[in-house]
Design a protein around this motif. Structure first.
Motif, PDB file in Angstrom:
ATOM      1  N   ASP A   1       0.810  -1.221   0.000  1.00  0.00           N
ATOM      2  CA  ASP A   1       0.000   0.000   0.000  1.00  0.00           C
ATOM      3  C   ASP A   1       0.840   1.266   0.000  1.00  0.00           C
ATOM      4  O   ASP A   1       0.463   2.265  -0.641  1.00  0.00           O
ATOM      5  CB  ASP A   1      -0.931   0.016   1.213  1.00  0.00           C
ATOM      6  N   CYS A   2       1.966   1.260   0.723  1.00  0.00           N
ATOM      7  CA  CYS A   2       2.699   2.525   0.816  1.00  0.00           C
ATOM      8  C   CYS A   2       4.205   2.393   1.063  1.00  0.00           C
ATOM      9  O   CYS A   2       4.986   3.184   0.526  1.00  0.00           O
ATOM     10  CB  CYS A   2       2.097   3.416   1.904  1.00  0.00           C
ATOM     11  N   LEU A   3       4.650   1.423   1.866  1.00  0.00           N
ATOM     12  CA  LEU A   3       6.052   1.406   2.286  1.00  0.00           C
ATOM     13  C   LEU A   3       7.021   1.231   1.126  1.00  0.00           C
ATOM     14  O   LEU A   3       8.143   1.734   1.168  1.00  0.00           O
ATOM     15  CB  LEU A   3       6.281   0.298   3.327  1.00  0.00           C
ATOM     16  N   ARG A   4       6.600   0.513   0.082  1.00  0.00           N
ATOM     17  CA  ARG A   4       7.492   0.294  -1.066  1.00  0.00           C
ATOM     18  C   ARG A   4       7.918   1.607  -1.706  1.00  0.00           C
ATOM     19  O   ARG A   4       8.998   1.699  -2.306  1.00  0.00           O
ATOM     20  CB  ARG A   4       6.813  -0.605  -2.097  1.00  0.00           C
ATOM     21  N   ARG A   5       7.064   2.638  -1.572  1.00  0.00           N
ATOM     22  CA  ARG A   5       7.389   3.925  -2.186  1.00  0.00           C
ATOM     23  C   ARG A   5       8.541   4.639  -1.475  1.00  0.00           C
ATOM     24  O   ARG A   5       9.085   5.613  -2.004  1.00  0.00           O
ATOM     25  CB  ARG A   5       6.146   4.816  -2.220  1.00  0.00           C
ATOM     26  N   ALA A   6       8.897   4.163  -0.298  1.00  0.00           N
ATOM     27  CA  ALA A   6      10.054   4.741   0.409  1.00  0.00           C
ATOM     28  C   ALA A   6      11.365   4.314  -0.239  1.00  0.00           C
ATOM     29  O   ALA A   6      12.417   4.899   0.049  1.00  0.00           O
ATOM     30  CB  ALA A   6      10.038   4.318   1.878  1.00  0.00           C
ATOM     31  N   PHE A   7      11.305   3.294  -1.123  1.00  0.00           N
ATOM     32  CA  PHE A   7      12.513   2.754  -1.749  1.00  0.00           C
ATOM     33  C   PHE A   7      12.340   2.721  -3.265  1.00  0.00           C
ATOM     34  O   PHE A   7      12.269   1.654  -3.888  1.00  0.00           O
ATOM     35  CB  PHE A   7      12.792   1.347  -1.216  1.00  0.00           C
ATOM     36  N   PRO A   8      12.256   3.881  -3.900  1.00  0.00           N
ATOM     37  CA  PRO A   8      11.950   3.926  -5.344  1.00  0.00           C
ATOM     38  C   PRO A   8      13.018   3.292  -6.227  1.00  0.00           C
ATOM     39  O   PRO A   8      12.729   2.935  -7.372  1.00  0.00           O
ATOM     40  CB  PRO A   8      11.833   5.432  -5.616  1.00  0.00           C
ATOM     41  N   ASN A   9      14.239   3.141  -5.713  1.00  0.00           N
ATOM     42  CA  ASN A   9      15.317   2.585  -6.539  1.00  0.00           C
ATOM     43  C   ASN A   9      15.570   1.104  -6.269  1.00  0.00           C
ATOM     44  O   ASN A   9      16.562   0.547  -6.746  1.00  0.00           O
ATOM     45  CB  ASN A   9      16.607   3.374  -6.304  1.00  0.00           C
ATOM     46  N   SER A  10      14.693   0.474  -5.505  1.00  0.00           N
ATOM     47  CA  SER A  10      14.860  -0.951  -5.207  1.00  0.00           C
ATOM     48  C   SER A  10      14.126  -1.796  -6.237  1.00  0.00           C
ATOM     49  O   SER A  10      13.463  -1.270  -7.148  1.00  0.00           O
ATOM     50  CB  SER A  10      14.326  -1.264  -3.813  1.00  0.00           C
ATOM     51  N   SER A  11      14.210  -3.106  -6.075  1.00  0.00           N
ATOM     52  CA  SER A  11      13.497  -4.029  -6.964  1.00  0.00           C
ATOM     53  C   SER A  11      12.003  -4.017  -6.694  1.00  0.00           C
ATOM     54  O   SER A  11      11.222  -4.543  -7.498  1.00  0.00           O
ATOM     55  CB  SER A  11      14.025  -5.455  -6.774  1.00  0.00           C
ATOM     56  N   GLY A  12      11.602  -3.446  -5.558  1.00  0.00           N
ATOM     57  CA  GLY A  12      10.202  -3.461  -5.181  1.00  0.00           C
ATOM     58  C   GLY A  12       9.804  -4.696  -4.403  1.00  0.00           C
ATOM     59  O   GLY A  12       8.643  -4.829  -4.002  1.00  0.00           O
ATOM     60  N   GLN A  13      10.775  -5.577  -4.150  1.00  0.00           N
ATOM     61  CA  GLN A  13      10.497  -6.799  -3.399  1.00  0.00           C
ATOM     62  C   GLN A  13      10.763  -6.559  -1.911  1.00  0.00           C
ATOM     63  O   GLN A  13      11.883  -6.234  -1.527  1.00  0.00           O
ATOM     64  CB  GLN A  13      11.364  -7.949  -3.907  1.00  0.00           C
ATOM     65  N   ARG A  14       9.717  -6.731  -1.121  1.00  0.00           N
ATOM     66  CA  ARG A  14       9.844  -6.467   0.308  1.00  0.00           C
ATOM     67  C   ARG A  14      10.936  -7.313   0.948  1.00  0.00           C
ATOM     68  O   ARG A  14      11.712  -6.822   1.770  1.00  0.00           O
ATOM     69  CB  ARG A  14       8.502  -6.741   1.008  1.00  0.00           C
ATOM     70  N   LYS A  15      11.001  -8.581   0.590  1.00  0.00           N
ATOM     71  CA  LYS A  15      11.960  -9.477   1.223  1.00  0.00           C
ATOM     72  C   LYS A  15      13.393  -9.005   1.009  1.00  0.00           C
ATOM     73  O   LYS A  15      14.235  -9.097   1.909  1.00  0.00           O
ATOM     74  CB  LYS A  15      11.788 -10.896   0.681  1.00  0.00           C
ATOM     75  N   GLN A  16      13.693  -8.480  -0.188  1.00  0.00           N
ATOM     76  CA  GLN A  16      15.045  -7.989  -0.457  1.00  0.00           C
ATOM     77  C   GLN A  16      15.398  -6.854   0.492  1.00  0.00           C
ATOM     78  O   GLN A  16      16.494  -6.834   1.075  1.00  0.00           O
ATOM     79  CB  GLN A  16      15.154  -7.496  -1.899  1.00  0.00           C
ATOM     80  N   LEU A  17      14.468  -5.933   0.675  1.00  0.00           N
ATOM     81  CA  LEU A  17      14.718  -4.817   1.590  1.00  0.00           C
ATOM     82  C   LEU A  17      14.811  -5.292   3.022  1.00  0.00           C
ATOM     83  O   LEU A  17      15.671  -4.854   3.790  1.00  0.00           O
ATOM     84  CB  LEU A  17      13.596  -3.782   1.454  1.00  0.00           C
ATOM     85  N   ALA A  18      13.928  -6.210   3.388  1.00  0.00           N
ATOM     86  CA  ALA A  18      13.908  -6.695   4.764  1.00  0.00           C
ATOM     87  C   ALA A  18      15.229  -7.361   5.135  1.00  0.00           C
ATOM     88  O   ALA A  18      15.774  -7.119   6.220  1.00  0.00           O
ATOM     89  CB  ALA A  18      12.754  -7.681   4.950  1.00  0.00           C
ATOM     90  N   VAL A  19      15.767  -8.178   4.241  1.00  0.00           N
ATOM     91  CA  VAL A  19      17.032  -8.865   4.509  1.00  0.00           C
ATOM     92  C   VAL A  19      18.171  -7.863   4.637  1.00  0.00           C
ATOM     93  O   VAL A  19      19.008  -7.951   5.543  1.00  0.00           O
ATOM     94  CB  VAL A  19      17.322  -9.899   3.407  1.00  0.00           C
ATOM     95  N   ALA A  20      18.216  -6.899   3.722  1.00  0.00           N
ATOM     96  CA  ALA A  20      19.298  -5.909   3.743  1.00  0.00           C
ATOM     97  C   ALA A  20      19.243  -5.047   5.002  1.00  0.00           C
ATOM     98  O   ALA A  20      20.267  -4.831   5.667  1.00  0.00           O
ATOM     99  CB  ALA A  20      19.225  -5.032   2.489  1.00  0.00           C
ATOM    100  N   VAL A  21      18.066  -4.548   5.334  1.00  0.00           N
ATOM    101  CA  VAL A  21      17.926  -3.680   6.506  1.00  0.00           C
ATOM    102  C   VAL A  21      18.170  -4.462   7.798  1.00  0.00           C
ATOM    103  O   VAL A  21      18.779  -3.946   8.743  1.00  0.00           O
ATOM    104  CB  VAL A  21      16.541  -3.006   6.510  1.00  0.00           C
ATOM    105  N   GLU A  22      17.721  -5.712   7.833  1.00  0.00           N
ATOM    106  CA  GLU A  22      17.984  -6.533   9.018  1.00  0.00           C
ATOM    107  C   GLU A  22      19.480  -6.773   9.188  1.00  0.00           C
ATOM    108  O   GLU A  22      20.000  -6.792  10.313  1.00  0.00           O
ATOM    109  CB  GLU A  22      17.246  -7.870   8.907  1.00  0.00           C
ATOM    110  N   GLY A  23      20.194  -6.946   8.072  1.00  0.00           N
ATOM    111  CA  GLY A  23      21.642  -7.085   8.142  1.00  0.00           C
ATOM    112  C   GLY A  23      22.303  -5.848   8.719  1.00  0.00           C
ATOM    113  O   GLY A  23      23.221  -5.947   9.542  1.00  0.00           O
ATOM    114  N   VAL A  24      21.826  -4.667   8.299  1.00  0.00           N
ATOM    115  CA  VAL A  24      22.361  -3.420   8.842  1.00  0.00           C
ATOM    116  C   VAL A  24      22.047  -3.315  10.331  1.00  0.00           C
ATOM    117  O   VAL A  24      22.886  -2.875  11.121  1.00  0.00           O
ATOM    118  CB  VAL A  24      21.781  -2.209   8.089  1.00  0.00           C
ATOM    119  N   ARG A  25      20.854  -3.743  10.716  1.00  0.00           N
ATOM    120  CA  ARG A  25      20.480  -3.683  12.140  1.00  0.00           C
ATOM    121  C   ARG A  25      21.419  -4.531  12.995  1.00  0.00           C
ATOM    122  O   ARG A  25      21.879  -4.098  14.062  1.00  0.00           O
ATOM    123  CB  ARG A  25      19.037  -4.152  12.332  1.00  0.00           C
ATOM    124  N   LYS A  26      21.732  -5.727  12.526  1.00  0.00           N
ATOM    125  CA  LYS A  26      22.635  -6.603  13.281  1.00  0.00           C
ATOM    126  C   LYS A  26      24.032  -6.006  13.368  1.00  0.00           C
ATOM    127  O   LYS A  26      24.689  -6.077  14.414  1.00  0.00           O
ATOM    128  CB  LYS A  26      22.677  -7.979  12.632  1.00  0.00           C
TER     129      LYS A  26
END
Length: 362
Positions: free
Chosen positions: A135-160
């Motif tokens: 609905d909305c969160l994907r628009r925060a990452f206009p240069n990504s693939s648009g796949q939530r899982k890709q963003l989730a894995v990358a951001v979780e890696g940064v969090r760790k």
């Protein structure tokens, strides 16, 4: 006098347990271990700075899209005080921040958003918020693939990585170049200009390059034939009985470049019979290592490797937590016969490979 102080009081204050990894890396030299400890701390500090910049970018980007989606300006209520589908955990986190800010009379919208943890924002990219992503969160990452899982894995890696830095953990065995590249990558998903700015202001790699002790833990091998085999089945195979110093990794030199994959050695075995019969026998073993060698024999023979006996190294591949990859292959500038970087093997440190731009830096 200062040397006596460093060797006794400081060592005891920091604790033997905390400094033990640095002492091992320094070959038992306490002064050198403290230098290495200080390097790790400084590297962590400048790495935390760039992660902090990303945290601000991330929360502002997500907050912006949520504010718009929940029509906050018309309703007059912050989105985080409205019902969010499956958002019980979000409400608890917001309530905790508000309770902390209230006694200080700082319970403004801005302060609440700033007070929410990195884990709060990374949690919004989890599977339970798939619909919110669409609905909305994907628009925060206009240069990504648009796949939530890709963003989730990358951001979780940064969090760790962030948590490791925040708890002052050792960076001796952390792939800092990879972690910094991932931070920049996530920033680029949000905004390419912001990512370029982060690269310009970050001094993490400059500090990382100053490591005072770097062990020659990698064998760079001439690999015209071995490199394709590694790409095919994650092994390095060479003649039996060939001597190698104790190393942790193999790097492949081919086509006048050290290739970007620097795998870790998982197992080494000499004098392996390289035949179909040997593969059949090993395939029936209960030992998983035997079965991996059997697969290597079969696949290498399909690529034209003939029978005989070989020495085999089972290696990691991209995606394995202990695997390392350079930003790009390292070129060798030598020309003419006999000018190759190595015609057999040479020993370098992984750290040197990570911070070099060509073999001249090694």
């Amino acid at each position: 006098m200062s040397g006596d102080y460093v060797a006794t009081d400081v060592w005891d204050l920091l604790s033997e347990h905390r400094l033990d990894p640095f002492l091992k890396a320094a070959g038992g030299d306490r002064d050198a271990a403290l230098e290495l400890y200080a390097w790790s701390s400084r590297t962590a500090a400048v790495s935390f700075e760039v992660v902090g910049h990303l945290e601000v970018l991330l929360r502002n980007a997500l907050d912006r899209e949520l504010r718009t989606y929940f029509d906050e300006s018309s309703i007059g209520i912050p989105w985080f005080l409205m019902p969010v589908p499956d958002g019980a955990d979000l409400s608890e986190a917001v309530d905790a921040v508000r309770a902390r800010l209230r006694p200080m009379k700082r319970e403004s919208r801005h302060q609440i958003v700033a007070g929410l943890s990195f884990g709060f924002w990374s949690g919004l990219l989890g599977r339970k918020y798939e619909q919110l992503w669409r609905d909305c969160l994907r628009r925060a990452f206009p240069n990504s693939s648009g796949q939530r899982k890709q963003l989730a894995v990358a951001v979780e890696g940064v969090r760790k990585f962030r948590n490791r830095l925040a708890h002052h953990d050792s960076l001796l065995n952390v792939d800092v170049p990879f972690e910094i590249r991932r931070v920049i990558e996530v920033a680029s998903f949000i905004d390419s200009s912001a990512a370029k700015w982060l690269q310009e202001v970050s001094t993490a790699m400059d500090q990382y390059a100053r490591r005072p002790i770097a062990v020659a833990d990698t064998a760079v091998v001439a690999a015209k034939d071995a490199w394709p085999l590694y790409q095919h089945c994650n092994v390095y195979v060479c003649q039996p009985g060939r001597f190698f110093r104790p190393v942790e990794r193999i790097a492949f030199y081919v086509d006048s470049h050290i290739q970007s994959d620097i795998p870790r050695i998982q197992h080494r075995r000499d004098n392996v019979e390289w035949s179909a019969a040997s593969a059949d026998r090993l395939r029936e073993s209960v030992d998983v290592t035997d079965r991996k060698i059997a697969r290597a024999i079969v696949e290498s023979r399909s690529l034209g490797w003939i029978g005989g006996s070989y020495q085999v190294f089972l290696l990691t591949h991209a995606g394995d937590p202990v695997h390392r990859q350079l930003v790009r292959p390292l070129p060798h500038r030598g020309i003419g016969r006999g000018s190759a970087f190595t015609q057999r093997q040479r020993y370098v440190s992984l750290h040197a490979l990570e911070v070099s731009t060509s073999t001249a830096d090694l």
